[in-house]
Scaffold this active site. Sequence first.
Site, PDB file in Angstrom:
ATOM      1  N   LYS A  11       0.820  -1.211   0.000  1.00 61.01           N
ATOM      2  CA  LYS A  11       0.000   0.000   0.000  1.00 61.01           C
ATOM      3  C   LYS A  11       0.858   1.267   0.000  1.00 61.01           C
ATOM      4  CE  LYS A  11      -3.918  -2.363   2.261  1.00 61.01           C
ATOM      5  NZ  LYS A  11      -4.880  -2.292   3.402  1.00 61.01           N
ATOM      6  N   PHE A  59     -15.140   4.229   7.759  1.00 49.97           N
ATOM      7  CA  PHE A  59     -13.762   4.516   7.334  1.00 49.97           C
ATOM      8  C   PHE A  59     -13.584   4.522   5.816  1.00 49.97           C
ATOM      9  CE2 PHE A  59     -13.847  -0.125   8.208  1.00 49.97           C
ATOM     10  CZ  PHE A  59     -13.400  -0.627   6.990  1.00 49.97           C
ATOM     11  N   ARG A  87      -2.392 -14.598   4.284  1.00 51.12           N
ATOM     12  CA  ARG A  87      -3.051 -13.879   5.390  1.00 51.12           C
ATOM     13  C   ARG A  87      -2.281 -14.112   6.697  1.00 51.12           C
ATOM     14  NH1 ARG A  87      -7.399 -10.193   4.256  1.00 51.12           N
ATOM     15  NH2 ARG A  87      -7.697 -10.372   6.514  1.00 51.12           N
ATOM     16  N   THR A  93      -5.455  -7.327  10.653  1.00 48.46           N
ATOM     17  CA  THR A  93      -5.712  -6.012  10.051  1.00 48.46           C
ATOM     18  C   THR A  93      -5.125  -4.891  10.914  1.00 48.46           C
ATOM     19  OG1 THR A  93      -7.784  -6.915   9.190  1.00 48.46           O
ATOM     20  CG2 THR A  93      -7.546  -4.508   9.174  1.00 48.46           C
ATOM     21  N   ARG A 104       2.571  -6.931   8.813  1.00 48.55           N
ATOM     22  CA  ARG A 104       1.893  -5.780   9.438  1.00 48.55           C
ATOM     23  C   ARG A 104       2.508  -5.442  10.793  1.00 48.55           C
ATOM     24  NH1 ARG A 104      -4.212  -7.360   7.350  1.00 48.55           N
ATOM     25  NH2 ARG A 104      -4.286  -5.918   5.585  1.00 48.55           N
ATOM     26  N   GLU A 128      -9.590  -9.873  -7.803  1.00 51.22           N
ATOM     27  CA  GLU A 128      -8.655  -8.771  -7.539  1.00 51.22           C
ATOM     28  C   GLU A 128      -7.444  -8.821  -8.472  1.00 51.22           C
ATOM     29  OE1 GLU A 128      -9.959  -8.532  -2.826  1.00 51.22           O
ATOM     30  OE2 GLU A 128      -7.952  -9.237  -3.334  1.00 51.22           O
TER      31      GLU A 128
HETATM   32  P1  IDP Z   1      -8.056  -6.715   5.640  1.00 46.17           P
HETATM   33  O1  IDP Z   1      -7.241  -5.771   4.780  1.00 46.17           O
HETATM   34  O2  IDP Z   1      -7.236  -7.270   6.775  1.00 46.17           O
HETATM   35  O3  IDP Z   1      -8.777  -7.777   4.858  1.00 46.17           O
HETATM   36  P2  IDP Z   1     -10.620  -5.365   5.918  1.00 46.17           P
HETATM   37  O4  IDP Z   1     -11.506  -5.474   7.111  1.00 46.17           O
HETATM   38  O5  IDP Z   1     -11.025  -6.079   4.654  1.00 46.17           O
HETATM   39  O6  IDP Z   1      -9.164  -5.808   6.372  1.00 46.17           O
HETATM   40  O7  IDP Z   1     -10.454  -3.815   5.603  1.00 46.17           O
HETATM   41  C1  IDP Z   1      -9.865  -3.379   4.398  1.00 46.17           C
HETATM   42  C2  IDP Z   1      -8.917  -2.251   4.701  1.00 46.17           C
HETATM   43  O8  IDP Z   1      -9.660  -1.137   5.213  1.00 46.17           O
HETATM   44  C3  IDP Z   1      -7.892  -2.545   5.815  1.00 46.17           C
HETATM   45  O9  IDP Z   1      -6.765  -3.264   5.350  1.00 46.17           O
HETATM   46  C4  IDP Z   1      -7.525  -1.145   6.264  1.00 46.17           C
HETATM   47  O10 IDP Z   1      -6.611  -0.508   5.352  1.00 46.17           O
HETATM   48  C5  IDP Z   1      -8.886  -0.444   6.190  1.00 46.17           C
HETATM   49  N1  IDP Z   1      -9.579  -0.502   7.475  1.00 46.17           N
HETATM   50  C6  IDP Z   1     -10.188  -1.581   8.025  1.00 46.17           C
HETATM   51  N2  IDP Z   1     -10.729  -1.277   9.214  1.00 46.17           N
HETATM   52  C7  IDP Z   1     -10.472   0.037   9.421  1.00 46.17           C
HETATM   53  C8  IDP Z   1     -10.785   0.943  10.489  1.00 46.17           C
HETATM   54  O11 IDP Z   1     -11.415   0.595  11.493  1.00 46.17           O
HETATM   55  N3  IDP Z   1     -10.333   2.232  10.336  1.00 46.17           N
HETATM   56  C9  IDP Z   1      -9.644   2.650   9.249  1.00 46.17           C
HETATM   57  N4  IDP Z   1      -9.332   1.834   8.221  1.00 46.17           N
HETATM   58  C10 IDP Z   1      -9.734   0.537   8.304  1.00 46.17           C
HETATM   59 MG    MG Z   2     -10.336  -7.661   3.541  1.00 47.26          MG
END
Ligand code: IDP
Ligand code: MG
Length: 139
Positions: A11, A59, A87, A93, A104, A128
Amino acid sequence: MVTNRTFTMLKPDAVEKGHVGAIIEKITASGFRIVAMKLTQMTKADAQEFYAIHKERPFFPELVEYMTRGPIVAAILEKDNAVEDFRTLIGATNPAEAAEGTIRKLYAASIGENAVHGSDSDENAAIEGAFHFSGREMF
Ligand code: IDP
Ligand code: MG
């Protein structure tokens, strides 16, 4: 459907901080083969489509802003059990909850700016990957 592939993005924060080389080294050292890879930048429309599943989340505007503010490295990776193993390699996350040694944990600043994307299913990996790459860009 090919089920031994996953899709990743390093990213904008990871690119800005100069972590691309270290992250790719960790990925290949963990047994993933690079099928496709490029430096690219998502438009607002791209990010809104890519993350459409999150469009009702509070968000979402922040996520689109973040993901479009600079270049990313997009890649398709191959390995047995690629989606699940990747993963595991990237960690939770929220980097505060990510296991020691995960990408991470090592490189992410916050739950929002968390350095790396990993597909969550074989189906999404295919969608994707096709979003970012044509067949001619996959090896
Ligand atoms: P993932 O990337 O681990 O699959 P997801 O829940 O699919 O997580 O969320 C996608 C992306 O959105 C995350 O990687 C992060 O960049 C962002 N994100 C997720 N939750 C939050 C939050 O609570 N606040 C701000 N950004 C978030
Ligand atoms: Mg995701």
